[in-house]
Design a protein around this motif. Structure first.
Motif, PDB file in Angstrom:
ATOM      1  N   CYS A 273       0.813  -1.217   0.000  1.00  6.81           N
ATOM      2  CA  CYS A 273       0.000   0.000   0.000  1.00  6.81           C
ATOM      3  C   CYS A 273       0.847   1.268   0.000  1.00  6.81           C
ATOM      4  CB  CYS A 273      -0.933   0.007   1.211  1.00  6.81           C
ATOM      5  SG  CYS A 273      -2.209  -1.274   1.170  1.00  6.81           S
ATOM      6  N   SER A 274       1.921   1.267   0.784  1.00  8.69           N
ATOM      7  CA  SER A 274       2.727   2.480   0.907  1.00  8.69           C
ATOM      8  C   SER A 274       3.463   2.814  -0.390  1.00  8.69           C
ATOM      9  CB  SER A 274       3.724   2.344   2.055  1.00  8.69           C
ATOM     10  OG  SER A 274       4.614   1.259   1.825  1.00  8.69           O
ATOM     11  N   ILE A 275       4.035   1.818  -1.066  1.00  9.82           N
ATOM     12  CA  ILE A 275       4.753   2.085  -2.312  1.00  9.82           C
ATOM     13  C   ILE A 275       3.783   2.491  -3.414  1.00  9.82           C
ATOM     14  CG2 ILE A 275       6.371   1.178  -4.017  1.00  9.82           C
ATOM     15  CD1 ILE A 275       7.569   1.381  -1.272  1.00  9.82           C
ATOM     16  N   THR A 276       2.644   1.809  -3.498  1.00 11.36           N
ATOM     17  CA  THR A 276       1.636   2.162  -4.504  1.00 11.36           C
ATOM     18  C   THR A 276       1.079   3.552  -4.247  1.00 11.36           C
ATOM     19  OG1 THR A 276       1.030  -0.181  -4.677  1.00 11.36           O
ATOM     20  CG2 THR A 276      -0.514   1.418  -5.584  1.00 11.36           C
ATOM     21  N   MET A 277       0.837   3.853  -2.983  1.00 13.12           N
ATOM     22  CA  MET A 277       0.343   5.170  -2.595  1.00 13.12           C
ATOM     23  C   MET A 277       1.344   6.267  -2.978  1.00 13.12           C
ATOM     24  SD  MET A 277      -0.808   6.129   1.271  1.00 13.12           S
ATOM     25  CE  MET A 277      -1.762   4.612   1.424  1.00 13.12           C
ATOM     26  N   THR A 278       2.623   5.982  -2.768  1.00  3.93           N
ATOM     27  CA  THR A 278       3.669   6.945  -3.111  1.00  3.93           C
ATOM     28  C   THR A 278       3.739   7.169  -4.616  1.00  3.93           C
ATOM     29  OG1 THR A 278       4.952   6.264  -1.173  1.00  3.93           O
ATOM     30  CG2 THR A 278       6.131   7.435  -2.907  1.00  3.93           C
ATOM     31  N   ALA A 279       3.574   6.102  -5.385  1.00  2.00           N
ATOM     32  CA  ALA A 279       3.590   6.229  -6.842  1.00  2.00           C
ATOM     33  C   ALA A 279       2.419   7.077  -7.339  1.00  2.00           C
ATOM     34  CB  ALA A 279       3.550   4.845  -7.487  1.00  2.00           C
ATOM     35  N   PHE A 280       1.253   6.940  -6.689  1.00  2.00           N
ATOM     36  CA  PHE A 280       0.077   7.711  -7.104  1.00  2.00           C
ATOM     37  C   PHE A 280       0.209   9.182  -6.732  1.00  2.00           C
ATOM     38  CE2 PHE A 280      -4.304   9.204  -6.113  1.00  2.00           C
ATOM     39  CZ  PHE A 280      -4.765   9.253  -7.412  1.00  2.00           C
ATOM     40  N   GLY A 281       0.648   9.458  -5.511  1.00  2.00           N
ATOM     41  CA  GLY A 281       0.876  10.839  -5.099  1.00  2.00           C
ATOM     42  C   GLY A 281      -0.249  11.468  -4.308  1.00  2.00           C
ATOM     43  N   GLY A 282      -1.495  11.125  -4.617  1.00  2.00           N
ATOM     44  CA  GLY A 282      -2.614  11.668  -3.861  1.00  2.00           C
ATOM     45  C   GLY A 282      -3.272  12.869  -4.542  1.00  2.00           C
ATOM     46  N   LEU A 283      -4.519  13.127  -4.122  1.00  2.00           N
ATOM     47  CA  LEU A 283      -5.299  14.224  -4.699  1.00  2.00           C
ATOM     48  C   LEU A 283      -4.744  15.587  -4.308  1.00  2.00           C
ATOM     49  CD1 LEU A 283      -8.938  12.864  -4.219  1.00  2.00           C
ATOM     50  CD2 LEU A 283      -7.479  12.753  -6.247  1.00  2.00           C
ATOM     51  N   CYS A 284      -4.107  15.678  -3.154  1.00  2.00           N
ATOM     52  CA  CYS A 284      -3.490  16.943  -2.754  1.00  2.00           C
ATOM     53  C   CYS A 284      -2.392  17.336  -3.736  1.00  2.00           C
ATOM     54  CB  CYS A 284      -2.933  16.824  -1.337  1.00  2.00           C
ATOM     55  SG  CYS A 284      -2.162  18.344  -0.722  1.00  2.00           S
ATOM     56  N   ILE A 285      -1.561  16.368  -4.136  1.00  2.00           N
ATOM     57  CA  ILE A 285      -0.516  16.639  -5.111  1.00  2.00           C
ATOM     58  C   ILE A 285      -1.130  16.995  -6.466  1.00  2.00           C
ATOM     59  CG2 ILE A 285       1.429  15.645  -6.385  1.00  2.00           C
ATOM     60  CD1 ILE A 285       2.084  16.249  -3.498  1.00  2.00           C
ATOM     61  N   MET A 286      -2.235  16.325  -6.823  1.00  2.00           N
ATOM     62  CA  MET A 286      -2.902  16.666  -8.085  1.00  2.00           C
ATOM     63  C   MET A 286      -3.412  18.101  -8.054  1.00  2.00           C
ATOM     64  SD  MET A 286      -4.933  13.459  -9.684  1.00  2.00           S
ATOM     65  CE  MET A 286      -4.076  11.922 -10.094  1.00  2.00           C
ATOM     66  N   ALA A 287      -3.968  18.517  -6.913  1.00  2.00           N
ATOM     67  CA  ALA A 287      -4.451  19.897  -6.793  1.00  2.00           C
ATOM     68  C   ALA A 287      -3.284  20.882  -6.883  1.00  2.00           C
ATOM     69  CB  ALA A 287      -5.198  20.070  -5.468  1.00  2.00           C
ATOM     70  N   GLN A 288      -2.163  20.548  -6.236  1.00  2.00           N
ATOM     71  CA  GLN A 288      -0.986  21.408  -6.334  1.00  2.00           C
ATOM     72  C   GLN A 288      -0.472  21.479  -7.764  1.00  2.00           C
ATOM     73  OE1 GLN A 288       2.072  20.467  -3.360  1.00  2.00           O
ATOM     74  NE2 GLN A 288       0.495  19.541  -2.095  1.00  2.00           N
ATOM     75  N   THR A 289      -0.476  20.322  -8.445  1.00  2.00           N
ATOM     76  CA  THR A 289      -0.006  20.271  -9.824  1.00  2.00           C
ATOM     77  C   THR A 289      -0.890  21.118 -10.731  1.00  2.00           C
ATOM     78  OG1 THR A 289       0.918  18.062  -9.488  1.00  2.00           O
ATOM     79  CG2 THR A 289       0.497  18.734 -11.762  1.00  2.00           C
ATOM     80  N   LYS A 290      -2.205  20.987 -10.570  1.00  2.00           N
ATOM     81  CA  LYS A 290      -3.127  21.793 -11.372  1.00  2.00           C
ATOM     82  C   LYS A 290      -2.905  23.277 -11.123  1.00  2.00           C
ATOM     83  CE  LYS A 290      -8.063  22.381 -12.361  1.00  2.00           C
ATOM     84  NZ  LYS A 290      -7.891  22.259 -13.821  1.00  2.00           N
ATOM     85  N   SER A 291      -2.577  23.618  -9.881  1.00  2.00           N
ATOM     86  CA  SER A 291      -2.338  25.013  -9.539  1.00  2.00           C
ATOM     87  C   SER A 291      -1.103  25.562 -10.256  1.00  2.00           C
ATOM     88  CB  SER A 291      -2.170  25.155  -8.021  1.00  2.00           C
ATOM     89  OG  SER A 291      -1.771  26.461  -7.667  1.00  2.00           O
ATOM     90  N   VAL A 292       0.004  24.804 -10.243  1.00  2.00           N
ATOM     91  CA  VAL A 292       1.228  25.315 -10.868  1.00  2.00           C
ATOM     92  C   VAL A 292       1.157  25.262 -12.392  1.00  2.00           C
ATOM     93  CG1 VAL A 292       2.662  24.732  -8.877  1.00  2.00           C
ATOM     94  CG2 VAL A 292       2.424  23.067 -10.729  1.00  2.00           C
ATOM     95  N   LEU A 293       0.318  24.380 -12.945  1.00  2.00           N
ATOM     96  CA  LEU A 293       0.138  24.362 -14.400  1.00  2.00           C
ATOM     97  C   LEU A 293      -0.587  25.616 -14.867  1.00  2.00           C
ATOM     98  CD1 LEU A 293      -0.852  20.652 -15.172  1.00  2.00           C
ATOM     99  CD2 LEU A 293       1.386  21.738 -15.371  1.00  2.00           C
ATOM    100  N   ASP A 294      -1.455  26.160 -14.034  1.00  2.00           N
ATOM    101  CA  ASP A 294      -2.100  27.444 -14.285  1.00  2.00           C
ATOM    102  C   ASP A 294      -2.827  27.489 -15.630  1.00  2.00           C
ATOM    103  OD1 ASP A 294      -2.789  29.913 -13.323  1.00  2.00           O
ATOM    104  OD2 ASP A 294      -1.056  30.935 -14.170  1.00  2.00           O
ATOM    105  N   GLY A 295      -3.363  26.344 -16.051  1.00  2.00           N
ATOM    106  CA  GLY A 295      -4.115  26.296 -17.296  1.00  2.00           C
ATOM    107  C   GLY A 295      -3.289  26.231 -18.557  1.00  2.00           C
ATOM    108  N   ASN A 296      -1.956  26.241 -18.441  1.00  2.00           N
ATOM    109  CA  ASN A 296      -1.103  26.216 -19.633  1.00  2.00           C
ATOM    110  C   ASN A 296      -1.002  24.830 -20.250  1.00  2.00           C
ATOM    111  OD1 ASN A 296      -0.034  29.038 -19.768  1.00  2.00           O
ATOM    112  ND2 ASN A 296       0.668  28.523 -17.716  1.00  2.00           N
ATOM    113  N   LEU A 297      -1.001  23.801 -19.414  1.00  2.00           N
ATOM    114  CA  LEU A 297      -0.934  22.417 -19.884  1.00  2.00           C
ATOM    115  C   LEU A 297      -2.128  21.646 -19.325  1.00  2.00           C
ATOM    116  CD1 LEU A 297       2.882  21.690 -19.310  1.00  2.00           C
ATOM    117  CD2 LEU A 297       1.763  22.274 -21.472  1.00  2.00           C
ATOM    118  N   SER A 298      -2.544  20.613 -20.049  1.00  6.64           N
ATOM    119  CA  SER A 298      -3.683  19.813 -19.618  1.00  6.64           C
ATOM    120  C   SER A 298      -3.304  18.897 -18.462  1.00  6.64           C
ATOM    121  CB  SER A 298      -4.207  18.979 -20.793  1.00  6.64           C
ATOM    122  OG  SER A 298      -5.190  18.071 -20.365  1.00  6.64           O
TER     123      SER A 298
END
Length: 322
Positions: A273-298
């Motif tokens: 579970c821990s290694i798979t969880m680390t590979a996924f990253g979590g929804l918090c990281i997805m929200a951070q990623t969407k924030s830094v992409l700032d609409g420039n990339l999908s």
């Protein structure tokens, strides 16, 4: 019509979620305060010292075209092995060293300044936004797995899954056409911040510092919100302990790993579970990623790649490790 309906549904769900968090803050202030402190502690003691210096220095290199000068001699090798331009290879290297969400931030910045194509930027998102080596060696290996698994084995599993994911997107999704010719690059000059080419080195450093602090403040806000959300879910959870840890890990990776480390789950299941969880990253990281992409990339290539990466990681562990 369909898009507007989906937008209304998304907005309604978001509003409902914010309202529930406000109720949790008012009803359980002690738990909310503890969660807020944990989130801010992660931001202050981990994110700022590890990411902010790289954000500032990388911003300066982008404005002065230093990236191309450093990696241009290796361009043929980088194109053959990784399917990347010199600027794209810089994103890959910094993404490996710095961890979430540095790779995505650099990809979006270089696309915005016309250094890479949109296709190369979205291709980079499929494998360059990963946990840092420091996080893997300290928090994952030491805190969660109690040093029962060698760090080299953990790195091998995660790197193998990432490479397989990269190969899938490079040869299956993008058909090895990941670098577009220079004349097809999109230079979104309208979205640039005001940084005249004649600016002095001091002015460029000032702009890079302000951009770095703006990014790091946004990331801190997302960490704070997801820490409170994780505390809310944990408080009202009434199902199995394994399910609780997995749900928390899907929301926010450090909270999920901490839950696994303190649970009664068998070590084999905790390792999976821990290694798979680390590979996924979590929804918090997805929200951070969407924030830094700032609409420039999908976000779609990144989100699909993370799901695929987690699935490959779980399969590798089940077939060759456990």
């Amino acid at each position: 019509m369909k898009q507007s309906f989906l937008y209304i549904i998304k907005k309604a769900l978001l509003s409902a979620g914010v309202f529930l968090l406000l109720c949790f803050l008012l009803q359980y202030p002690k738990e909310a305060l503890a969660a807020s402190r944990d989130g801010l502690n992660l931001w202050l003691n981990t994110l700022i010292p590890t990411l902010l210096p790289f954000l500032i220095l990388t911003g300066f290199l982008v404005h002065t075209n230093g990236i191309e000068k450093i990696l241009k001699p290796f361009a043929p090798f980088l194109k053959l092995t990784l399917g990347l331009s010199p600027a794209g290879a810089y994103v890959f290297l910094l993404g490996l060293l710095c961890g979430y969400p540095m790779g995505a931030k650099l990809a979006a910045d270089l696309y915005r300044y016309g250094k890479i194509s949109r296709r190369e930027g979205e291709y980079l998102l499929t494998f360059c936004n990963n946990p840092s080596p420091a996080f893997l060696t300290t928090y994952l290996a030491h805190v969660c797995l109690k040093d029962k698994v060698r760090v080299s084995r953990i790195l091998f599993i995660l790197v193998l899954a990432d490479v397989l994911c990269m190969l899938f997107f490079r040869f299956v999704v993008y058909h090895n056409h990941t670098i577009l010719p220079p004349e097809r690059l999109v230079n979104n000059s309208s979205s640039k911040k005001e940084t005249p080419h004649s600016s002095s080195a001091g002015a460029l450093i000032d702009v890079s510092i302000m951009n770095g602090f703006e990014t790091i403040a946004r990331l801190g806000g997302y960490i704070l919100l997801f820490s409170i959300l994780s505390a809310c879910v944990s408080h009202f959870w009434c199902f199995s302990e394994t399910g609780r840890c997995l749900t928390l890990g899907i929301l926010e990776i450090t909270t999920g790993l901490h839950g696994l480390a303190t649970s009664d789950i068998s070590f084999g299941m905790r390792f999976l579970c821990s290694i798979t969880m680390t590979a996924f990253g979590g929804l918090c990281i997805m929200a951070q990623t969407k924030s830094v992409l700032d609409g420039n990339l999908s976000m779609h290539p990144y989100a699909s790649a993370k799901c695929l990466n987690a699935a490959i990681t779980a399969i590798v562990i089940l077939l060759f490790i456990l």
